[in-house]
Design a protein around this motif. Structure first.
Motif, short mmCIF file in Angstrom:
data_model
loop_
_atom_site.label_atom_id
_atom_site.label_comp_id
_atom_site.label_asym_id
_atom_site.label_seq_id
_atom_site.Cartn_x
_atom_site.Cartn_y
_atom_site.Cartn_z
N TYR A 3 2.56 -5.55 -7.22
CA TYR A 3 2.29 -6.92 -6.80
C TYR A 3 1.76 -7.76 -7.97
N GLN A 29 -4.17 10.50 3.31
CA GLN A 29 -5.01 9.45 2.74
C GLN A 29 -4.79 9.33 1.23
N LEU A 44 1.39 -0.14 -5.24
CA LEU A 44 1.75 -1.42 -4.64
C LEU A 44 0.96 -2.57 -5.26
N GLU A 45 -0.33 -2.32 -5.51
CA GLU A 45 -1.14 -3.35 -6.15
C GLU A 45 -0.65 -3.66 -7.55
N LEU A 73 -1.49 7.66 0.68
CA LEU A 73 -1.61 6.22 0.94
C LEU A 73 -2.37 5.51 -0.19
N ALA A 74 -3.41 6.17 -0.70
CA ALA A 74 -4.20 5.57 -1.77
C ALA A 74 -3.36 5.41 -3.04
N ASP A 75 -2.56 6.46 -3.36
CA ASP A 75 -1.69 6.37 -4.53
C ASP A 75 -0.66 5.26 -4.38
N ASN A 76 -0.09 5.18 -3.19
CA ASN A 76 0.90 4.12 -2.95
C ASN A 76 0.26 2.73 -2.95
N HIS A 77 -0.98 2.68 -2.48
CA HIS A 77 -1.70 1.40 -2.51
C HIS A 77 -1.91 0.94 -3.95
#
Length: 545
Positions: free
Chosen positions: A142, A128, A138-139, A131-135
């Motif tokens: 973006y 998790q 990614l944000e 995933l949070a770091d990659n999110h």
């Protein structure tokens, strides 16, 4: 263990709390021990533990209520919660899962099993966190990409808008397959009064394709404004793109020049599928097929700048479009094709042909997205059409040269005129004159007209000379040089002179049947010029005031 976890343990029994504290430390994690559900809720309001071990039956607030409240206040942030309870009824187990628990172990707790459960949950926590770091990354990516994309879109749209000088007889349509178009349309007015039009389609679509077309816009407009013909423009575009684009990228393009007074269309077509003149009777009077590879395909040494020309007999429209239009598919996946585009143009009748074609193409796609960028140009060709002044012809405020007296004199052998691109040298020199922009345009018009007539006459004389070679030895001409001079004796006037060999026909320059006769030149510039023709010389006085 790759990460040291903070584990919150809630139990009202002192012995159980000590056991859990020692057990958690032994596993290599940090224990936080509380006595009831309320203390667990209060801690989670201040800190976020990595995992919670929750007893159910406790004073002040039980484990079910505490879990429900923690889930509520940490909405959007998941923490694994394992219930540890002496309650063994299945209903209690199900209720624990319903309020937000992730697992349920009954007391007395099997510490080996609890250790395995914590190991599983810790892997989930690590996943998790990853995933949070990659999110977040990614944000951020973006957001940055979107900002760069919006900036690129703004710049490219401004480029494309600036590239299109609005003419009442030239209609255009562009539709991007994605956010940015790899197609570009340029419209510009040459000093000679001809309209130059370019439609280019870069490999692929999107930002990369759009960037590949940027050099096209600048070169096209700069060379058109300086009076270069479209064959020279095509050659320069190919040289620039061949040296800058990576292997595998090219730009299909069609470059068009239209002289309305002589009803002449000149075309260089490299890879554009549709460029057809449809006259007012609905007939294809001329189909300018692609006879060259796209720009940046061949090295400059192999580039062919040969043009195809047509003098239209009946007024009509020149229909030009990229493969994004001809390959538009309907529900049955059938391509529209060149014939389909021209049939739509025939059915437009009195409507705006470009708008009608665009409307039909959009309906054909049935709301689905374009598979490729689409671009369309429709040019209404009428004899006697007088184009409005272009943006490149706007009078600037730059002062004329501070020198009141000067002369530029260029001399060419007749052989050079046939074998070399002398007109480019003349245009380059004219552009160096320190005159106002509208004066430069007029001088370019005069010089280009005179030189074009001379070139045609040299070619005609050469053919006649070749034809007589087998009959008799021709007498050599005393003078074989052609000289163009531009003289400024005062601030009010330029004197432009053309000296040509006696072998050339002087009457050619006065012929009313010549497409580029001096009569037509005087019609274009009006009272700004006066003409004087003498044996072997044409002199034009151009007034600057």
């Amino acid at each position: 263990m790759t990460k040291r976890l903070t584990i919150l343990a809630a139990d009202d029994v002192e012995l159980n709390r000590r056991i859990l504290d020692c057990f958690i430390r032994k596993l290599g994690h940090n224990p936080v021990i509380v006595r009831n559900g309320q203390e667990a809720v209060d801690y989670c309001a201040q800190q976020h533990p990595d995992m919670i071990l929750m007893d159910i039956v406790m004073p002040v607030m039980n484990g079910f209520a505490a879990t429900a409240q923690i889930r509520s206040q940490l909405a959007g942030h998941w923490i694994p919660i394992i219930f540890l309870s002496a309650m063994t009824d299945q209903a209690d187990y199900l209720h624990g899962l319903e309020v937000g628990g992730d697992d349920y172990l009954t007391k007395p707790v099997n510490l080996t099993l609890l250790s395995a459960k914590i190991g599983v949950m810790s892997r989930i926590v690590e996943m998790q966190s990853w995933l949070a770091d990659n999110h977040v990354r990614l944000e951020n990516y973006y957001t940055t990409t979107q900002q760069e994309h919006n900036l690129a879109k703004h710049v490219l749209e401004r480029f494309n808008t600036a590239a299109q000088v609005q003419q009442d007889n030239i209609k255009t349509w562009l539709k991007a397959a994605v956010h940015l178009s790899g197609d570009v349309i340029c419209v510009a007015r040459s000093p000679s009064g001809a309209d130059h039009v370019l439609l280019a389609d870069s490999t692929g679509h999107g930002l990369v394709a759009a960037i590949c077309c940027l050099p096209v816009v600048d070169i096209f407009h700069a060379m058109t404004q300086r009076g270069f013909g479209i064959s020279k423009i095509a050659e320069s575009l190919n040289r620039k793109l061949y040296s800058t684009l990576p292997t595998g990228h090219f730009v299909a393009a069609v470059i068009i020049s239209i002289h309305y007074d002589t009803r002449t269309i000149s075309v260089w077509n490299g890879g554009i599928p549709c460029c057809s003149f449809l006259n007012q009777l609905g007939n294809i009077e001329k189909d300018f097929r692609s006879t060259h590879p796209p720009l940046a395909t061949l090295p400059p040494s192999l580039f062919d700048k040969q043009l195809e020309q047509h003098n239209w007999q009946h007024d009509g429209e020149l229909i030009v479009c990229s493969d994004g239009v001809t390959e538009a598919r309907d529900k049955k996946q059938q391509h529209l094709g060149q014939d389909g585009v021209l049939e739509i143009a025939r059915n437009a009748r009195q409507q705006n042909t470009a708008e009608h074609i665009a409307h039909v193409v959009q309906n054909r796609l049935c709301g689905s997205s374009h598979h490729d960028d689409a671009s369309l140009v429709v040019i209404n060709c009428k004899s006697g059409h007088t184009p409005h002044p272009s943006q490149s012809s706007v009078i600037d405020n730059a002062p004329d040269s501070e020198f009141s007296r000067w002369q530029v004199r260029l001399t060419f052998e007749t052989r050079q005129i046939q074998e070399q691109d002398c007109l480019s040298s003349i245009i380059d020199w004219v552009n160096r004159l320190q005159l106002q922009l509208h004066h430069i345009n007029d001088v370019l018009l005069i010089v280009c007209e005179l030189f074009t007539h001379t070139f045609d006459q040299v070619c005609r004389h050469s053919e006649e000379k070749t034809a007589t070679t087998h009959q008799e030895q021709p007498k050599p001409s005393q003078h074989t040089d052609i000289t163009i001079s531009i003289t400024r004796d005062t601030r009010e006037e330029l004197i432009i002179s053309l000296h040509y060999p006696a072998a050339l026909q002087a009457d050619y320059f006065r012929s009313p049947h010549s497409a580029y006769s001096l009569t037509n030149l005087q019609t274009k510039l009006g009272n700004s010029i006066s003409l004087n023709t003498q044996p072997q010389q044409v002199t034009i006085h151009y007034r600057l005031r």
